[in-house]
Design a protein around this motif. Structure first.
Motif, PDB file in Angstrom:
ATOM      1  N   ALA A  26      34.080  38.606  49.432  1.00 21.34           N
ATOM      2  CA  ALA A  26      34.546  39.767  48.668  1.00 21.34           C
ATOM      3  C   ALA A  26      35.372  39.329  47.460  1.00 21.34           C
ATOM      4  O   ALA A  26      35.271  39.932  46.386  1.00 21.34           O
ATOM      5  CB  ALA A  26      35.360  40.696  49.564  1.00 21.34           C
ATOM      6  N   ARG A  31      35.203  42.504  44.995  1.00 20.63           N
ATOM      7  CA  ARG A  31      35.068  43.770  45.737  1.00 20.63           C
ATOM      8  C   ARG A  31      36.349  44.063  46.526  1.00 20.63           C
ATOM      9  O   ARG A  31      36.499  43.681  47.689  1.00 20.63           O
ATOM     10  CB  ARG A  31      33.866  43.698  46.679  1.00 20.63           C
ATOM     11  N   ILE A  34      35.971  45.934  49.878  1.00 16.41           N
ATOM     12  CA  ILE A  34      35.615  45.083  51.019  1.00 16.41           C
ATOM     13  C   ILE A  34      36.811  44.239  51.444  1.00 16.41           C
ATOM     14  O   ILE A  34      37.032  44.027  52.644  1.00 16.41           O
ATOM     15  CB  ILE A  34      34.381  44.210  50.684  1.00 16.41           C
TER      16      ILE A  34
END
Length: 117
Positions: A26, A31, A34
């Motif tokens: 991640a 991200r 995440i």
């Protein structure tokens, strides 16, 4: 998802390994959603072995879920963190997470999470 399933089955070591791999991936992908989920999973997985680390992971997860805001994720983190404190018989910390979480959910009409907490 597999990491949290392992944590819920009390297979903490496997959950920690999977969540740490998720954090690596991640981070590389940028991200934060995440990352928040993985830190929340680490909080749940470490609740019995390292409460201080579990708290740190829940705090990181919440910060990531609030900026930018991911209401459902933040509500789940509040709920899971408060459960960990209740299980650990840490009344002051449980009350803090619950009070913040209940207010957060009430202000956003997250009735399922409000009722759960």
């Amino acid at each position: 998802n597999l990491a949290i399933l392992m944590a819920l089955k009390d297979e903490s070591s496997a959950a920690v390994d999977l969540a740490n791999k998720t954090i690596e991936l991640a981070s590389a992908l940028g991200r934060n959603d995440i990352l928040a989920d993985a830190h929340g999973t680490l909080g749940a997985a470490k609740q019995w072995t390292d409460l201080a680390a579990a708290r740190d992971h829940f705090s990181r997860a919440l910060a990531l879920a609030l900026h930018p805001e991911k209401p459902e994720m933040a509500a789940r983190i509040y709920a899971n963190a408060s459960c960990v404190e209740v299980y650990g018989r840490q009344a002051n910390e449980a009350h803090r997470w619950l009070a913040e979480g209940l207010l957060y959910c009430r202000e956003r009409d997250l009735d399922f999470w409000w009722a759960y907490m």
